[in-house]
Design a protein around this motif. Structure first.
Motif, PDB file in Angstrom:
ATOM      1  N   ILE A 131      57.555  37.861  50.754  1.00 33.75           N
ATOM      2  CA  ILE A 131      56.407  38.498  50.105  1.00 33.75           C
ATOM      3  C   ILE A 131      55.124  37.999  50.772  1.00 33.75           C
ATOM      4  CG2 ILE A 131      55.223  38.917  47.926  1.00 33.75           C
ATOM      5  CD1 ILE A 131      58.057  40.025  48.043  1.00 33.75           C
ATOM      6  N   SER A 132      54.203  38.871  51.029  1.00 35.37           N
ATOM      7  CA  SER A 132      52.951  38.509  51.697  1.00 35.37           C
ATOM      8  C   SER A 132      52.135  37.543  50.831  1.00 35.37           C
ATOM      9  CB  SER A 132      52.120  39.761  51.983  1.00 35.37           C
ATOM     10  OG  SER A 132      50.831  39.417  52.442  1.00 35.37           O
ATOM     11  N   ASP A 133      51.460  36.583  51.498  1.00 35.89           N
ATOM     12  CA  ASP A 133      50.595  35.651  50.781  1.00 35.89           C
ATOM     13  C   ASP A 133      49.405  36.354  50.153  1.00 35.89           C
ATOM     14  OD1 ASP A 133      52.214  33.533  51.405  1.00 35.89           O
ATOM     15  OD2 ASP A 133      51.071  32.925  53.172  1.00 35.89           O
ATOM     16  N   ASP A 134      49.034  37.499  50.680  1.00 38.38           N
ATOM     17  CA  ASP A 134      47.930  38.258  50.080  1.00 38.38           C
ATOM     18  C   ASP A 134      48.317  38.829  48.724  1.00 38.38           C
ATOM     19  OD1 ASP A 134      46.333  37.763  52.266  1.00 38.38           O
ATOM     20  OD2 ASP A 134      46.947  39.601  53.314  1.00 38.38           O
ATOM     21  N   GLU A 170      30.274  39.743  45.276  1.00 39.64           N
ATOM     22  CA  GLU A 170      29.303  40.448  46.089  1.00 39.64           C
ATOM     23  C   GLU A 170      29.951  41.214  47.234  1.00 39.64           C
ATOM     24  OE1 GLU A 170      26.144  40.607  45.204  1.00 39.64           O
ATOM     25  OE2 GLU A 170      26.640  39.362  43.463  1.00 39.64           O
ATOM     26  N   THR A 171      31.235  40.938  47.536  1.00 39.71           N
ATOM     27  CA  THR A 171      31.924  41.624  48.633  1.00 39.71           C
ATOM     28  C   THR A 171      33.198  42.264  48.108  1.00 39.71           C
ATOM     29  OG1 THR A 171      33.234  39.665  49.262  1.00 39.71           O
ATOM     30  CG2 THR A 171      31.042  39.890  50.255  1.00 39.71           C
ATOM     31  N   ASP A 172      33.677  43.244  48.842  1.00 37.73           N
ATOM     32  CA  ASP A 172      34.922  43.907  48.456  1.00 37.73           C
ATOM     33  C   ASP A 172      36.104  42.946  48.534  1.00 37.73           C
ATOM     34  OD1 ASP A 172      33.550  46.242  48.018  1.00 37.73           O
ATOM     35  OD2 ASP A 172      33.960  47.066  50.025  1.00 37.73           O
ATOM     36  N   ILE A 173      36.097  42.088  49.553  1.00 37.44           N
ATOM     37  CA  ILE A 173      37.198  41.112  49.688  1.00 37.44           C
ATOM     38  C   ILE A 173      37.193  40.149  48.514  1.00 37.44           C
ATOM     39  CG2 ILE A 173      38.076  39.222  51.092  1.00 37.44           C
ATOM     40  CD1 ILE A 173      37.064  40.656  53.558  1.00 37.44           C
ATOM     41  N   GLY A 174      35.998  39.697  48.115  1.00 36.24           N
ATOM     42  CA  GLY A 174      35.904  38.798  46.974  1.00 36.24           C
ATOM     43  C   GLY A 174      36.383  39.459  45.694  1.00 36.24           C
ATOM     44  N   LYS A 175      35.989  40.716  45.480  1.00 40.66           N
ATOM     45  CA  LYS A 175      36.439  41.436  44.293  1.00 40.66           C
ATOM     46  C   LYS A 175      37.956  41.584  44.281  1.00 40.66           C
ATOM     47  CE  LYS A 175      32.165  44.085  43.655  1.00 40.66           C
ATOM     48  NZ  LYS A 175      31.548  45.420  43.697  1.00 40.66           N
ATOM     49  N   GLN A 176      38.533  41.836  45.444  1.00 38.05           N
ATOM     50  CA  GLN A 176      39.988  41.991  45.524  1.00 38.05           C
ATOM     51  C   GLN A 176      40.695  40.696  45.138  1.00 38.05           C
ATOM     52  OE1 GLN A 176      41.301  43.399  49.324  1.00 38.05           O
ATOM     53  NE2 GLN A 176      43.466  43.160  48.854  1.00 38.05           N
ATOM     54  N   LYS A 177      40.140  39.554  45.571  1.00 34.76           N
ATOM     55  CA  LYS A 177      40.739  38.260  45.205  1.00 34.76           C
ATOM     56  C   LYS A 177      40.619  37.992  43.706  1.00 34.76           C
ATOM     57  CE  LYS A 177      40.055  35.914  49.651  1.00 34.76           C
ATOM     58  NZ  LYS A 177      39.405  34.770  50.347  1.00 34.76           N
ATOM     59  N   ASN A 178      39.550  38.473  43.106  1.00 32.48           N
ATOM     60  CA  ASN A 178      39.331  38.209  41.681  1.00 32.48           C
ATOM     61  C   ASN A 178      40.226  39.058  40.783  1.00 32.48           C
ATOM     62  OD1 ASN A 178      37.379  36.288  42.233  1.00 32.48           O
ATOM     63  ND2 ASN A 178      35.707  37.781  42.217  1.00 32.48           N
ATOM     64  N   GLY A 236      45.150  37.271  32.669  1.00 33.56           N
ATOM     65  CA  GLY A 236      44.672  38.427  33.413  1.00 33.56           C
ATOM     66  C   GLY A 236      43.224  38.219  33.832  1.00 33.56           C
ATOM     67  N   HIS A 237      42.877  38.642  35.059  1.00 34.75           N
ATOM     68  CA  HIS A 237      41.520  38.485  35.597  1.00 34.75           C
ATOM     69  C   HIS A 237      41.060  39.799  36.220  1.00 34.75           C
ATOM     70  CE1 HIS A 237      41.543  34.011  35.357  1.00 34.75           C
ATOM     71  NE2 HIS A 237      42.859  34.198  35.475  1.00 34.75           N
ATOM     72  N   THR A 238      39.766  40.088  36.143  1.00 32.16           N
ATOM     73  CA  THR A 238      39.197  41.288  36.750  1.00 32.16           C
ATOM     74  C   THR A 238      38.005  40.893  37.618  1.00 32.16           C
ATOM     75  OG1 THR A 238      37.583  41.718  35.013  1.00 32.16           O
ATOM     76  CG2 THR A 238      39.818  42.587  34.684  1.00 32.16           C
ATOM     77  N   ASP A 239      37.460  41.863  38.347  1.00 33.83           N
ATOM     78  CA  ASP A 239      36.176  41.641  39.015  1.00 33.83           C
ATOM     79  C   ASP A 239      35.066  41.988  38.024  1.00 33.83           C
ATOM     80  OD1 ASP A 239      36.011  44.413  38.899  1.00 33.83           O
ATOM     81  OD2 ASP A 239      36.740  44.675  40.946  1.00 33.83           O
TER      82      ASP A 239
END
Length: 300
Positions: free
Chosen positions: A156-159, A270-278, A214-217
């Motif tokens: 499974i991917s680490d992402d 503030e970034t799309d990558i950050g939102k995806q992690k959140n 559960g977490h959201t952006d």
């Protein structure tokens, strides 16, 4: 018969002989004088050298004498300081002796209090040893759990899934991109395969509890089925708990579901990558709370 020589001839002969003798003595005297003069000059030179050495020694002795005088002054100052310290210590010692004579250093009550204190310290030491042993055992369990989870999820991917130890507990973070569709709390079919692997490992550790968060952006989420991000994060956590219980057999008594909305981000929003992690769901593996409370109550 020979004739006698004239008197003036005899006189001349006598004078000539005397002159020869006197000249010889004169030469000898000059030689002796020259020798004495040479010896005298040598002695004078030697005396001058000795005088120079003597003057040097005199300078060295004067310098040494000056150093000794400075050293003597320093020693006298040190002696004076030492004497002052000695006088102070004598005075302090006298005061201490006076105070000790007025106090009872150890009495029966004091001894009993000391014994109680020592008993309390021994009990605390036993508690600390038990706590350290528990921590070491927990760390060993965490290590074994992490290794088993990573082995089970190696394809499974680490992402999509990340396993790590934070603050002494194991975190299994699963991205919402894998688990859910946008604004949905229904688990995707592909995600069930991942949760099945996680559940298999967690079922091998029935002495550990699970907190599903559960977490959201920070993007506001409103739909027919979702009121806001609090509602969405809670529903997603509840969906994971239900699946782990109903399909993969994890005891519900071990699990707690909760929503954190946007208020525990892993990265900037503030970034799309950050939102995806959140946007994620975390399964936090912890020791059983009742065991922790028993350990705390033992100390109290």
């Amino acid at each position: 018969m020979l004739a006698k020589p004239p008197l003036y001839f005899l006189f001349i002969l006598l004078v000539s002989t005397s002159c020869v003798v006197s000249k010889k003595k004169f030469v000898e005297s000059q030689a002796r004088y020259a020798d004495l003069q040479s010896k005298t000059d040598t002695q004078i030179k030697e005396l001058k050298l000795e005088l120079t050495d003597t003057e040097k020694q005199g300078l060295e002795l004067r310098a040494e004498l000056k150093g000794k005088q400075v050293e003597l002054v320093n020693n006298n100052n040190q002696l004076k300081l030492t004497q002052e310290q000695l006088d102070y210590l004598k005075k302090t010692n006298t005061n201490l002796l006076d105070r000790l004579s007025e106090l009872s250093v150890v009495n029966k009550t004091g001894a009993e209090n000391m014994k109680k204190t020592l008993d309390a310290l021994n009990e605390q030491n036993r508690y600390i040893k038990d706590l350290n042993a528990s921590v070491q055992r927990k760390d060993s369990l965490n290590l074994a759990l992490v290794m088993n989870l990573k082995k089970s999820l190696e394809n499974i991917s680490d992402d999509d899934v990340k396993v790590e130890v934070k603050k002494g507990v194991v975190y299994i973070s699963i991205s919402d991109q894998l688990l859910f569709n946008s604004a949905s709390s229904i688990i995707n079919a592909d995600a069930e395969i991942v949760l099945e692997k996680v559940a298999k490992v967690l079922n091998d550790h029935p002495d550990l509890d699970l907190l599903v968060e559960g977490h959201t952006d920070n993007v506001p989420m409103i739909s027919e089925t979702v009121i806001d991000n609090w509602d969405l994060s809670t529903k997603r956590a509840t969906s994971v708990v239900r699946l782990l219980q109903n399909k993969f057999g994890i005891s519900p008594e071990r699990m707690t579901a909760g929503g954190r909305s946007e208020f525990a981000p892993k990265a900037t929003n503030e970034t799309d990558i950050g939102k995806q992690k959140n946007r994620r769901t975390e399964i936090i593996v912890t020791p059983k709370l009742d065991q922790l409370f028993q350990l705390i109550n033992k100390q109290n």
